[in-house]
Write a protein that holds these residues in place. Structure first.
Motif, short mmCIF file in Angstrom:
data_model
loop_
_atom_site.label_atom_id
_atom_site.label_comp_id
_atom_site.label_asym_id
_atom_site.label_seq_id
_atom_site.Cartn_x
_atom_site.Cartn_y
_atom_site.Cartn_z
N ARG A 129 0.83 -1.21 0.00
CA ARG A 129 0.00 0.00 0.00
C ARG A 129 0.87 1.26 0.00
O ARG A 129 0.57 2.23 -0.68
CB ARG A 129 -0.95 0.02 1.22
CG ARG A 129 -2.10 -0.97 1.14
CD ARG A 129 -3.05 -0.68 0.00
NE ARG A 129 -3.76 0.58 0.08
CZ ARG A 129 -5.02 0.73 0.45
NH1 ARG A 129 -5.74 -0.32 0.80
NH2 ARG A 129 -5.59 1.92 0.45
N PRO A 148 -8.75 -0.54 -2.60
CA PRO A 148 -7.63 -1.38 -2.16
C PRO A 148 -7.16 -2.26 -3.32
O PRO A 148 -8.00 -2.81 -4.05
CB PRO A 148 -8.24 -2.22 -1.03
CG PRO A 148 -9.39 -1.41 -0.53
CD PRO A 148 -9.93 -0.70 -1.74
N PRO A 149 -5.86 -2.38 -3.51
CA PRO A 149 -5.36 -3.08 -4.70
C PRO A 149 -5.61 -4.59 -4.66
O PRO A 149 -5.63 -5.19 -3.59
CB PRO A 149 -3.85 -2.78 -4.65
CG PRO A 149 -3.56 -2.56 -3.21
CD PRO A 149 -4.78 -1.88 -2.64
N VAL A 151 -3.85 -7.85 -5.24
CA VAL A 151 -2.41 -8.14 -5.22
C VAL A 151 -2.16 -9.65 -5.16
O VAL A 151 -2.70 -10.34 -4.28
CB VAL A 151 -1.75 -7.49 -3.98
CG1 VAL A 151 -0.24 -7.68 -4.01
CG2 VAL A 151 -2.06 -6.00 -3.91
N HIS A 193 -6.20 -5.31 1.08
CA HIS A 193 -6.14 -5.64 -0.34
C HIS A 193 -7.53 -6.07 -0.79
O HIS A 193 -8.29 -6.64 0.01
CB HIS A 193 -5.17 -6.81 -0.61
CG HIS A 193 -3.75 -6.49 -0.28
ND1 HIS A 193 -2.78 -7.45 -0.17
CD2 HIS A 193 -3.13 -5.31 -0.04
CE1 HIS A 193 -1.62 -6.87 0.12
NE2 HIS A 193 -1.82 -5.57 0.21
N HIS A 196 -8.08 -9.74 -0.14
CA HIS A 196 -7.73 -10.21 1.20
C HIS A 196 -8.75 -11.24 1.69
O HIS A 196 -8.39 -12.28 2.24
CB HIS A 196 -7.69 -9.00 2.15
CG HIS A 196 -7.34 -9.35 3.55
ND1 HIS A 196 -6.09 -9.79 3.91
CD2 HIS A 196 -8.07 -9.33 4.70
CE1 HIS A 196 -6.08 -10.03 5.21
NE2 HIS A 196 -7.26 -9.76 5.71
#
Ligand SMILES: Cc1cc2nc3c(=O)[nH]c(=O)nc-3n(C[C@H](O)[C@H](O)[C@H](O)COP(=O)(O)O)c2cc1C
Length: 211
Positions: A129, A148-149, A151, A193, A196
């Motif tokens: 982040r 939120p990415p 990933v 993320h 997540h």
């Protein structure tokens, strides 16, 4: 019938023939309605970016995704060139620069380093982040909501087809949920993320029918 969100994937991988993970992810979302995959290295092998075309493409979409492998704590070069040329003053920011206001922005990246490496005690010291802050602030300056990415980490350790298939399925779920707006937004905004805990972030079929 509610209009689906239009999703634009700006994809950047300079050596797609050598890619394992990104190629899998892109193949997994191929042909989805309302999702445009725009392969920048394929369209602009000489980096001669058509600014007007790119700006029009942005105008036609609600959700903008930068998908790429993480290179030197950032993106492959063409995506930087794209930002420098396409996100013009008066279009993306500054006086009259409201073209992207209200859109959503997602980074979808793959990293060679695993999750442990991206911590104060790990050899990359900074978190993902933190390292993505230039993308986050670019999105903010352009009036977009930074999500939120998504990933995928430790790509060198993804050995078998099952690992790749699992990530590819998650990516397909994420992109489809963004398109169909079946996202639990408050959960997502609190997540480190996007992927997540997808079961919490994406509404189940039943819940989304209940609205
Ligand atoms: C030029 C270059 C720079 C890279 N920089 C990083 C980096 O900064 N951090 C990291 O975790 N991995 C880095 N990697 C590893 C890539 O992120 C990794 O190989 C890629 O995400 C795997 O996806 P692919 O199979 O689609 O190529 C780098 C790889 C290359 C070739």
């Amino acid at each position: 019938m509610v209009r689906p969100n239009q999703v634009l994937i700006l994809f950047a991988h300079p050596a797609l023939e050598k890619s394992r993970v990104n190629r899998h992810l892109i193949e997994g979302i191929h042909g989805l309605d309302s999702v445009t995959v725009h392969d920048l290295y394929e369209v602009y092998p000489s980096f001669h970016i058509n600014v007007g075309f790119e700006q029009n493409l942005l105008l036609q979409h609600d959700i903008i995704v930068f998908q790429h492998p993480f290179y030197w704590y950032s993106s492959p070069a063409i995506l930087k060139e794209w930002q420098d040329l396409v996100l013009q003053h008066g279009f993306a920011y500054g006086q009259g620069g409201t073209a992207l206001h209200g859109k959503k922005f997602l980074s979808a990246i793959t990293t060679g380093g695993d999750a442990h490496a991206y911590h104060r005690e790990g050899h990359n010291y900074f978190t993902i982040r933190e390292l993505l802050v230039p993308f986050e602030q670019t999105a903010r300056l352009c009036g977009m909501e930074y999500l939120p990415p998504f990933v995928i980490q430790g790509t060198h350790q993804l050995r078998d087809k099952q690992d790749l298939a699992r990530h590819s399925k998650d990516y397909l779920r994420a992109i489809t949920a963004l398109r169909d707006d079946t996202i639990e937004w408050e959960h997502l905004r609190r997540s480190p993320h996007f992927n997540h805990n997808l079961d919490q972030v994406i509404k189940t079929q039943e819940a989304s029918h209940r609205g």
